[in-house]
Design an enzyme around this catalytic site. Structure first.
Site, short mmCIF file in Angstrom:
data_model
loop_
_atom_site.label_atom_id
_atom_site.label_comp_id
_atom_site.label_asym_id
_atom_site.label_seq_id
_atom_site.Cartn_x
_atom_site.Cartn_y
_atom_site.Cartn_z
N ASP A 52 15.51 31.09 -17.33
CA ASP A 52 16.93 31.24 -17.57
C ASP A 52 17.50 32.24 -16.56
OD1 ASP A 52 19.35 30.83 -18.97
OD2 ASP A 52 19.03 32.63 -20.15
N ASP A 86 21.08 34.15 -16.82
CA ASP A 86 21.74 35.30 -17.46
C ASP A 86 20.83 35.89 -18.53
OD1 ASP A 86 24.46 35.34 -16.20
OD2 ASP A 86 24.49 33.30 -16.98
#
Length: 269
Positions: A10, A12
């Site tokens: 991922d 953020d």
């Protein structure tokens, strides 16, 4: 287990947070590149194109090529192309979504579209939402890029795709099909883009409800980092658990070839 892993990570909360580099993220990606380890950076955010995201990451000090970035917009376009090639859609969203659909051969229209596609935007229009409701009532299929109810900003949380999808669902009685995490479809499309297999791939994320959930559903090993949303305490509330819990991706330095070789899954508390 194989001693050679590929990575889905991922963005953020794992590599950056509020436009700032998370300490060690640059070294982590450099180690992957230096060792020829395949990786993709994933995001449920459909606002930006991979080119936009590359520029954003460069400003934080992360050099990630466009082809190593996979978004819910790209996954949505791939899904729709597999369902109805060269179809049509009414889109609520930004350039990341409209560009992906155009490149998949879709026509964007508000006249009898095959689909209403809802994505992320910072300027949700009541007029556009009303149009979407009427088109869905007229028979258009309802697709949404991701179920996240809120997104982060410097000022605080913002309503996101999941919240607007709930509004449209309440008005139409039609539930959307969410393509992004935690739907394992996004993981599988990312695996195909990466050219690797789930048995030899790790999903790194900061959220139990999307990243870890999606990774488990897709048959991946999962790593939860504590630099974003989920904490050790909040992770305890879920009926599933990640393979590994670490403070940040910096803890993987020196062991990216096999992050599980020396450490059994540690207790969450």
């Amino acid at each position: 287990m194989s001693a050679r892993w590929s990575y889905l990570t991922d963005m953020d909360g794992v590599l950056v947070r509020e436009e700032h580099l998370i300490k060690g993220a640059d070294d982590f990606l450099a180690e992957l590149r230096d060792n020829g380890i395949k990786f993709l950076v994933l995001t449920n955010n459909s606002i930006y194109t991979p080119r936009d995201l590359r520029a954003r990451l460069l400003r934080t000090g992360l050099d990630v090529p466009e082809e190593a970035i996979w978004t819910s917009a790209l996954a949505t376009a791939k899904f729709l192309d597999s369902q109805r090639p060269n179809g049509s859609a009414f889109v609520i969203g930004e350039a990341g979504l409209t560009t992906a659909l155009h490149e998949a051969g879709y026509v964007l229209t508000d006249r009898d579209p095959d689909y209403v596609v809802l994505g992320e935007t910072r300027t949700y229009s009541f007029t556009a939402i009303t149009k979407a409701i009427r088109l869905i009532e007229a028979g258009a299929k309802f697709i949404a890029t991701n179920p996240d109810p809120t997104g982060p900003s410097v000022e605080g949380v913002l309503p996101a795709t999941g919240s607007i999808a709930a509004l449209i669902e309440r008005a139409t009685g039609r539930s959307p099909y969410f393509v992004g995490k935690p739907n394992p479809l996004m993981m599988r499309s990312a695996l195909r883009a990466l050219g690797t297999h789930s048995e030899h791939t790790v999903m790194i994320g900061d959220r139990m409800d999307t990243d870890v959930h999606a990774g488990i559903e897709a048959g991946l090993q999962t790593v939860l980092v504590l630099t974003g949303i989920s904490t050790r305490e909040s992770a305890e509330r879920y009926p599933y658990r990640p393979t590994l819990v670490i403070d940040s991706v910096a803890d993987l330095l020196g062991r990216t070839g096999d992050p599980f070789a020396t450490d059994p899954p540690p207790p969450l508390s």
